[in-house]
Design an enzyme around this catalytic site. Structure first.
Site, PDB file in Angstrom:
ATOM      1  N   SER A  68       0.814  -1.114   0.147  1.00  0.00           N
ATOM      2  CA  SER A  68       0.183  -0.120   0.168  1.00  0.00           C
ATOM      3  C   SER A  68       0.795   1.191  -0.209  1.00  0.00           C
ATOM      4  O   SER A  68       0.431   2.187  -0.673  1.00  0.00           O
ATOM      5  CB  SER A  68      -1.066  -0.043   1.386  1.00  0.00           C
ATOM      6  OG  SER A  68      -1.732  -1.055   1.231  1.00  0.00           O
ATOM      7  N   ALA A 161      -4.171  -1.947  -2.595  1.00  0.00           N
ATOM      8  CA  ALA A 161      -3.924  -0.992  -1.527  1.00  0.00           C
ATOM      9  C   ALA A 161      -4.863  -0.710  -0.720  1.00  0.00           C
ATOM     10  O   ALA A 161      -5.791  -0.067  -1.238  1.00  0.00           O
ATOM     11  CB  ALA A 161      -2.959   0.026  -2.310  1.00  0.00           C
ATOM     12  N   LYS A 162      -4.567  -0.566   0.583  1.00  0.00           N
ATOM     13  CA  LYS A 162      -5.472   0.171   1.522  1.00  0.00           C
ATOM     14  C   LYS A 162      -5.029   1.677   1.654  1.00  0.00           C
ATOM     15  O   LYS A 162      -4.342   2.020   2.689  1.00  0.00           O
ATOM     16  CB  LYS A 162      -5.460  -0.409   2.852  1.00  0.00           C
ATOM     17  CG  LYS A 162      -6.197  -1.978   2.837  1.00  0.00           C
ATOM     18  CD  LYS A 162      -6.059  -2.495   4.155  1.00  0.00           C
ATOM     19  CE  LYS A 162      -7.093  -2.201   4.983  1.00  0.00           C
ATOM     20  NZ  LYS A 162      -8.642  -2.484   4.697  1.00  0.00           N
ATOM     21  N   LEU A 163      -5.641   2.351   0.695  1.00  0.00           N
ATOM     22  CA  LEU A 163      -5.275   4.064   0.827  1.00  0.00           C
ATOM     23  C   LEU A 163      -6.296   4.752   1.335  1.00  0.00           C
ATOM     24  O   LEU A 163      -7.613   4.528   1.066  1.00  0.00           O
ATOM     25  CB  LEU A 163      -4.710   4.293  -0.673  1.00  0.00           C
ATOM     26  CG  LEU A 163      -4.862   5.959  -0.750  1.00  0.00           C
ATOM     27  CD1 LEU A 163      -3.306   6.201  -0.327  1.00  0.00           C
ATOM     28  CD2 LEU A 163      -4.941   6.124  -2.414  1.00  0.00           C
TER      29      LEU A 163
END
Ligand code: PMP
Length: 321
Positions: A68, A161-163
């Site tokens: 991420s 991704a953990k955006l």
């Protein structure tokens, strides 16, 4: 003064190399991440076991955390091993037996241009006792609402991704579902097929086969989902990764949400609000109650995370004293 009313048992958080009292904190209004969502995060759980608290799939979570960061063009000031150590320390310092853990990397105070050229990347780690994410009642099954907004497409951003910024869509649509009287949202993707929940994957069961979708369907391929596919196979089910249409969902024998925060929550009804111009239709899933497959998976998952199944011990990182 920050209270821990909504963060039971949180005593201290880790930030910039040291622990701080939960009540302590400050945040300059010019922190980059506050304005543009330029933060990446993880959601991890630790569970109580006979050998003390154990973090579930910590290496996999930390791998994703760094993926991420890379997707956000952020250079982590810490290695994967260092982050793992800080996470274990955070659980220990708080004296938590089972908890939710939230590491966050973000562009901090520097400049406010969109390009964060003078903003340091900072790490914070918090942990607290977070019970049933969708409330205790959710164990009896939830009524999901297909929101009109389509999930951010995998060609628009790396959805692995953990955006932080991407989660604005999750927050808004989660609120929308609740405002309309439902328990939780489901997103369709741009192709009009089922994508995922705001913070959870969807698995359906048809004739004993577990079906979930993959990244081409604009979903984050969750760690819980991957674990459940393995558990499902061990329980004798066939598993398939394939697109899920709305009709597949409505006609499924069973369906459930899965993710670190929600764990496994049966979906017993779905209302389709995907076309605001069309009348909404409610679809009962299977018998409209949690089905036998979901119930068996919940039991097997609880046994796995609690260290009661030797085969899945490989997924546990003991926090130690
Ligand atoms: N999809 C989204 C959008 C999520 O935020 C999450 C939670 N991380 C999941 C799926 C499930 O992932 P995991 O099982 O790794 O928590």
């Amino acid at each position: 003064m920050f209270l821990n009313t909504h963060f039971p048992k949180a005593k201290k958080y880790w930030y910039k190399g040291t622990f701080h009292d939960w009540s302590e904190g400050g945040c300059h209004p010019m922190m980059h991440a506050l304005h543009y969502g330029t933060a990446v995060f993880e959601g991890i759980r630790a569970y109580s076991t006979a050998r003390g608290p154990a973090v579930f799939r910590l290496p996999e979570h930390n791998d994703r955390f760094l993926v991420s960061a890379e997707a956000a063009k952020m250079k982590s000031p810490y290695t994967k091993d260092e982050i793992a150590e800080f996470i274990k320390q955070t659980v220990r310092v708080n004296g938590l037996d089972s908890c939710y853990i939230r590491p966050l990397l973000f562009y901090s105070f520097g400049n406010l241009g969109l390009v964060p050229k003078a903003c340091p990347v900072e790490l914070a780690i918090s942990a607290w006792e977070w019970g049933a994410y969708l409330g205790e009642k959710a164990a009896q099954g939830v009524h999901a609402y297909i929101v009109p907004w389509r999930r951010v497409h995998h060609t628009q951003f790396n959805m692995a991704a953990k955006l932080g910024g991407v989660y604005v869509q999750s927050t808004i649509c989660g609120l929308e579902a609740r405002e309309q009287g439902f328990d939780e949202a489901i997103f369709l993707n741009m192709e009009g097929r089922v994508a995922e929940g705001p913070g959870q994957n969807v698995i359906i069961v048809k004739n004993g086969t577990l079906v979930t979708n993959g990244r081409q369907e604009s979903v984050l391929e969750g760690i819980t989902r991957t674990s459940l596919l393995e558990i499902g196979q061990d329980l004798g089910h066939k598993t398939r990764i394939a697109p899920i249409t709305k009709e597949d969902l409505f006609g499924a024998d069973e369906a459930f949400y899965c993710g670190t925060a929600v764990e496994i929550i049966p979906i017993v009804a779905v209302t389709d609000g995907s076309d605001p111009a069309a009348p909404r239709a409610k679809h009962v899933i299977g018998t409209g109650t949690p089905g036998p497959v979901a119930r068996a998976m919940i039991q097997a998952f609880q046994d796995a995370v609690s260290g009661r199944t030797p085969r899945y011990e490989k997924w546990l990182t003991y926090v130690g004293k």
